[in-house]
Design a protein around this motif. Structure first.
Motif, mmCIF file in Angstrom:
data_model
loop_
_atom_site.group_PDB
_atom_site.id
_atom_site.type_symbol
_atom_site.label_atom_id
_atom_site.label_comp_id
_atom_site.label_asym_id
_atom_site.label_seq_id
_atom_site.Cartn_x
_atom_site.Cartn_y
_atom_site.Cartn_z
ATOM 1 N N GLN A 1 0.987 6.315 5.711
ATOM 2 C CA GLN A 1 -0.343 6.271 5.102
ATOM 3 C C GLN A 1 -1.386 5.808 6.124
ATOM 4 O OE1 GLN A 1 -0.910 3.524 1.805
ATOM 5 N NE2 GLN A 1 -2.512 4.797 0.901
ATOM 6 N N TYR B 1 -4.434 13.155 -9.610
ATOM 7 C CA TYR B 1 -4.560 11.883 -8.906
ATOM 8 C C TYR B 1 -5.840 11.171 -9.303
ATOM 9 C CZ TYR B 1 -1.073 14.519 -6.498
ATOM 10 O OH TYR B 1 0.031 15.273 -6.251
ATOM 11 N N PRO B 2 -5.749 9.864 -9.474
ATOM 12 C CA PRO B 2 -6.968 9.127 -9.824
ATOM 13 C C PRO B 2 -7.942 9.083 -8.640
ATOM 14 C CG PRO B 2 -5.083 7.630 -9.557
ATOM 15 C CD PRO B 2 -4.554 9.011 -9.409
ATOM 16 N N LEU C 1 -2.203 8.775 -0.528
ATOM 17 C CA LEU C 1 -2.456 7.788 -1.587
ATOM 18 C C LEU C 1 -1.411 6.672 -1.603
ATOM 19 C CD1 LEU C 1 -3.484 10.230 -4.453
ATOM 20 C CD2 LEU C 1 -4.987 8.618 -3.279
ATOM 21 N N GLY C 2 -0.377 6.803 -0.798
ATOM 22 C CA GLY C 2 0.671 5.783 -0.799
ATOM 23 C C GLY C 2 1.655 5.952 -1.945
ATOM 24 N N LEU C 3 1.742 7.169 -2.492
ATOM 25 C CA LEU C 3 2.721 7.429 -3.557
ATOM 26 C C LEU C 3 4.063 7.790 -2.914
ATOM 27 C CD1 LEU C 3 0.492 9.673 -5.848
ATOM 28 C CD2 LEU C 3 1.092 7.274 -6.225
ATOM 29 N N ASP C 4 5.129 7.341 -3.508
ATOM 30 C CA ASP C 4 6.463 7.570 -2.961
ATOM 31 C C ASP C 4 6.839 9.057 -3.068
ATOM 32 O OD1 ASP C 4 9.089 7.609 -2.274
ATOM 33 O OD2 ASP C 4 9.763 6.196 -3.817
ATOM 34 N N VAL D 1 5.575 12.568 -7.853
ATOM 35 C CA VAL D 1 5.165 11.500 -8.777
ATOM 36 C C VAL D 1 4.112 12.022 -9.738
ATOM 37 C CG1 VAL D 1 4.060 9.238 -8.988
ATOM 38 C CG2 VAL D 1 5.709 9.653 -7.151
ATOM 39 N N SER D 2 3.161 12.760 -9.204
ATOM 40 C CA SER D 2 2.115 13.305 -10.062
ATOM 41 C C SER D 2 1.496 14.508 -9.381
ATOM 42 C CB SER D 2 1.047 12.253 -10.352
ATOM 43 O OG SER D 2 0.136 12.734 -11.314
ATOM 44 N N LEU E 1 -8.351 2.363 0.404
ATOM 45 C CA LEU E 1 -7.251 3.035 1.108
ATOM 46 C C LEU E 1 -7.325 2.773 2.609
ATOM 47 C CD1 LEU E 1 -7.397 6.501 -0.693
ATOM 48 C CD2 LEU E 1 -5.721 4.705 -1.080
ATOM 49 N N VAL F 1 -10.192 7.029 -6.279
ATOM 50 C CA VAL F 1 -10.100 5.632 -5.834
ATOM 51 C C VAL F 1 -11.225 5.334 -4.861
ATOM 52 C CG1 VAL F 1 -7.642 5.190 -6.137
ATOM 53 C CG2 VAL F 1 -8.397 6.408 -4.123
#
Lengths: 652, 652
Positions: free
Chosen positions: A271, A331-332, A312-315, A327-328, A339, A334
């Motif tokens: 990230q 995305y929200p 976004l730092g999502l796994d 994960v999705s 970040l 932010v």
């Protein structure tokens, strides 16, 4: 751009070319063969031409004897015409290769005005916008709160009640109102009809409203800075910049990155790396455009699903594990600064929705950016890279698939493969008489290797000069020492050791050819399966959109020769260059577009090819040059016939 | 609670009193005079009674000679009856003061069941709620994203599409889904029909959902912890706690706090102080209720406008500068932890909307909490403190005003004024024959000073025993040494030096009386102006709601005697105690209530009294005991007549 006309003798072919091009550039574009093996570096001294009429700038090169120089001989790679010109190409180079073209190439890449046309449908109506207000000062009879005063005025202007403010901004309100003597500029972010006040400035700053859009590619990150306040039906791009994704130090492709993310601290480092790259681009964009950082109000990000997760730092772990669940895919928004991005603390980063693990936001952005999702025309959208992402459909339906092409298009798995950097061979022409090559490299320097588009170009050239057979094997019976048995099987030497920067022979091997053929076969097969899944064939396709930074450089006809692209009329092809960036740009310009992006991402049906038998069958069928089904490639088959070379049996 | 019946001889008055009360307590409540000057500390030894029948616990006190003890003499302050009992009050104390009461007092404070009744209209439907889900595991045929899977299931349950998730929560999604084997509990925060996922837990935690509600008073901060998951039509309060607002070290009232906030770092220190207080209360509440911090999902805060500003770190400066504009009267939800609160990082703090600089969220909360804004009845709502906040209206209209009463009600500006802490005199009875006092203090210890409600009680007693005239001056002609000329004018000695903790005579001075009369006059005048502004009089008021921690302790009849409250039937009065906390509690229970809070805050019309001539006139008229307009206080006037004391001319 200024154009000059060049006439090549003795063929008398005329060609209009850009001011600043060398004669070698012009010849390459015109399909005139001129011997050149150093990539345009002038070190081989082979690309001699003779000036018959017209002016050109070309100092005498040591490889041209004074006597010849006085007769008008020059090196094509060192000569820049100053106007219309006539040149003679030496006898050994008089092969006109334009027979392959049928007619002059037309520029296929969408011009700025085409883009303007494309987005005309979307009114400039950014979700992040500024309004300048002059508020009445409070009095004993009118002492509502500062925010109430702002809200009341906004209600009068926007006719909306759904106005909110975040605490960070609210904390500054009383100070800025009084500093600005009740004249202030308010920045809003709108979503679903709710207006959030995200920034306040004293005085009138309504005309200083900019956004930055970023496409995070696995290899390259690109960005643009846009003027949101001063545009109507146009894209006001004030600057562009790109850089390698600093994540490459952790792996070349999404799979190695995901592997790295599973190490302790790996996700955080990945990230940080991409954030660092984006920050560099933001800095460049601000410098180039002379825009103050404080005037940037919005950030839009598009990338493939893995890049989006890492940003976004999502796994991303489950993207590579069956059954491949991200994960999705939405995305929200932010705060970009949260970040680690170097923007003001009111700037939201909005990330493009994705479709699945292997159809990302870059594709959604490209699909909408290309106008495909609003068009009646049945369109095939292709984004070519390590993964080929393919979308088929129109405004009513969209299906998509991702096929793993392998890294060949990006120079991976190719012995001398490299990215399209300085020294990469991007074009190859071969003298069909003596099989000697003529090359042009990126940056016109001695060659270091071959980039993806150069490989397609080279293989098409090897194939159409009969050096390569339909199985992708070199003919062993040619009168040239350039084809030989090397350490890893048969190979063709494109550049000898002394003409390279790397002091090795640069070759294309049969292993390279296998990899390339697999890559092109995967893409072609993917398209075919998508088409068949809805009962269509290539003939039904009304438009083919080629996206991706790499796609940009592909010569359509060369790609057709090897059976990578279908043999459809060239008019049907358009390049959108970086479609993802284009989509992100529109996203920033129009909140209608934002809503559409979410709808389109949900509307796209993902077809999983990895377990499809149909796909495997099509893949095998496409693993020939151009294809086992020769009837689909009549022009190439005719060319092969003219070469009087044996063709493979195309019966399946 | 268990009750006992006590019969006082020789008057034969009977009175039911609470188990645990002393005979002194019972006598005070029953209006039976017993000599007592040490506040119930047993040091003066004056409150002797004689037990005629019944059991009581009362060890022999040194001030009771053995011979008397054997005859049944005890100290009333040390005697706790064990059942029904008959006692004789010594001759010098046989004055029955119940004539003033008309009849026995009825409990006016709303009981828990009344509150239940009050909120029955609001269905328990918290904006922050949990849902337990069992999701199907992903397969190759169903490999949508983790969030897509959650969204799909929620869509099936909630029938809503407007589901979003914040990045912090999204980051945990894939881990928790797999840890919980696809069985998870989701916490939502709903606003405007949009559902935000704010928290995820593996397994079924749906029944563990708690909220904490906080009322930030200028002096005291109170909190409750509520069970959101297991309530329907009731308020499930699991614990309560309160503490002094740590901001008191920077100033006693809102104005001094605002002054302090203007110093460098002052605002930050004030914010930290109240956060520190709230964190202490949260800790207490969790301990008391045995709830895990991780199960607390919501935080609701109400306070006056200045307290709200300081809590959120908004600059309160303009609240005290003309024309008194707060930064805002509506406040964004914020992650509580971002303010420094010791909650999990998904817990939002929601702050009650205010009306104006001096009508805060505590009043809005109280107005709605009391049911006033849903009632047909014309209601007068009063929250009494340094500022008296008054609201008049019903479900159709609401007007409000704030009147600066000065600090007298909170013990400020009173020579021996103090907060209602241990040692504060809260009740005073005077023997009308010899003018000797009987006092009870908070905590039954030697007196240290007089609290606000004690002051009202004392002044009413001084007035109705004829020690004080209608101008608030001591009569100089009484046969008592307790009234004398002190250092700051005439004074009445409530407790002699030796009977106090502070080793000084505790007195009420004429300066104190002036301050109290100004305070009560301001409140009364404020009510009158509000009523007149809509063409009403006190007679039209159908209900009077008294809110505020201090209001809680006021004896309505005593307050009527001095003209602080209008002489209306006692049935019209209700105490809601901490109305603000009640409102906050409902806010947490019902999202409908949340919407109503914003509507009510906008519906309330603020009337500015500070510049009103009408208010000044009414204030002057009310600066008498009970009022220049004696006709409005017939009962008090009759009492004065019975005392045969000169009355002032009430013609204006």
């Amino acid at each position: 751009m200024k154009k000059h006309r060049i006439t090549f003798l003795p063929s008398e072919r005329m060609f209009d070319f850009d001011d600043g091009d060398t004669i070698l550039d012009a010849a390459m574009k015109a399909g005139i063969y001129i011997n050149a093996s150093c990539g345009g570096n002038s070190s081989c001294g082979k690309c001699k031409i003779k000036v018959i009429a017209g002016d050109l700038i070309s100092s005498r090169h040591p490889k041209i004897p004074r006597k010849d120089y006085e007769k008008g001989y020059r090196l094509a790679c060192k000569s820049r015409p100053q106007g219309n010109i006539v040149v003679e190409v030496p006898l050994e180079s008089q092969i006109d290769r334009s027979i392959l073209r049928g007619k002059d190439r037309k520029p296929l890449i969408l011009s700025a005005s085409d883009l303007g046309q494309l987005i005309k449908e979307w009114k400039a109506d950014p979700a992040v916008f500024k309004i300048y207000l002059e508020l009445p000062e409070p009095t004993a009879d009118d002492n509502i709160s500062d925010f109430g005063r702002l809200e009341r005025e906004l209600h009068n202007i926007l006719k909306k009640n759904n106005i909110s403010i975040d605490l960070r901004t609210l904390k500054k309100l009383n100070g800025i109102l009084r500093e600005g003597k009740w004249k202030i500029t308010v920045t809003f972010s709108e979503k679903n009809g709710f207006y959030q006040v995200i920034h306040l400035e004293a005085g009138n700053k309504a005309k200083q409203n900019y956004s930055i859009v970023i496409d995070i590619g696995t290899t390259t990150v690109s960005g643009q800075i846009l003027d949101l306040a001063n545009c109507r039906h146009d894209i006001c791009t004030l600057g562009e910049s790109s850089d390698y994704n600093a994540q490459v130090r952790f792996g070349d492709d999404v799979i190695t990155r995901i592997m790295y993310s599973r190490k302790k601290g790996g996700l955080e480092r990945l990230q940080e790396a991409v954030i660092e790259t984006i920050n560099g681009i933001i800095k460049d964009l601000l410098n180039e455009s002379n825009v103050q950082k404080t005037s940037v109000s919005h950030l839009v990000i598009a990338g493939n699903t893995t890049m989006t997760h890492l940003f976004l730092g999502l796994d991303p772990k489950n993207i590579m594990l069956t059954p491949y669940t991200p994960v999705s895919t939405v995305y929200p928004s932010v705060i970009a600064r949260d970040l680690g991005l170097d923007t003001e603390d009111h700037v939201y980063a909005q990330t493009f929705p994705c479709v699945s693990s292997y159809i990302g936001g870059d594709i959604v952005a490209g699909v909408i950016g290309s106008g495909m999702s609003r068009s009646e025309k049945i369109t095939l959208f292709m984004d070519i890279g390590t993964n080929g992402e393919i979308v088929l459909g129109n405004k009513d339906w969209l299906i998509c698939a991702s096929c793993s092409a392998g890294p060949a298009f990006e120079g991976g798995g190719i012995q001398f493969g490299m990215r399209a950097e300085k020294g990469a061979i991007e074009q190859l022409r071969i003298n069909p008489v003596n099989y000697e090559p003529m090359i042009i490299t990126v940056g016109k320097v001695k060659p270091k290797g071959i980039c993806g588009s150069g490989l397609i170009d080279s293989v098409a050239e090897l194939f159409s000069t009969g050096i390569l057979d339909q199985n992708g094997k070199f003919r062993r019976d040619l009168a040239t020492s350039r084809v030989r048995l090397g350490e890893s099987g048969y190979e063709y030497i494109i550049a000898y050791r002394d003409d390279t920067q790397i002091h090795q022979n640069i070759v294309i091997t049969e292993v390279d050819l296998d990899n390339l053929i697999r890559a092109k076969a995967a893409i072609y097969a993917g398209c075919k399966v998508l088409l068949e899944s809805v009962g269509l064939t290539f003939r039904d396709v009304e438009k083919i959109v080629i996206a991706g930074g790499f796609g940009h450089y592909i010569d359509i006809e060369k790609a057709q020769v090897i059976g990578f692209l279908p043999e459809l009329s060239l008019e049907k092809f358009v390049f959108v260059g970086n479609g993802s960036l284009l989509g992100a740009r529109l996203f920033s310009f129009s909140k209608g577009f934002m809503a559409e992006a979410e709808n389109v991402s949900k509307m796209m049906t993902n077809i999983e090819l990895s377990n499809s038998q149909k796909f495997m069958d099509e893949f095998v069928a496409a693993s020939f040059l151009p294809h086992t089904d020769g009837k689909s490639f009549p022009r190439t088959m005719k060319m092969l016939k003219n070469l009087s070379l044996p063709t493979v049996n195309t019966a399946r």
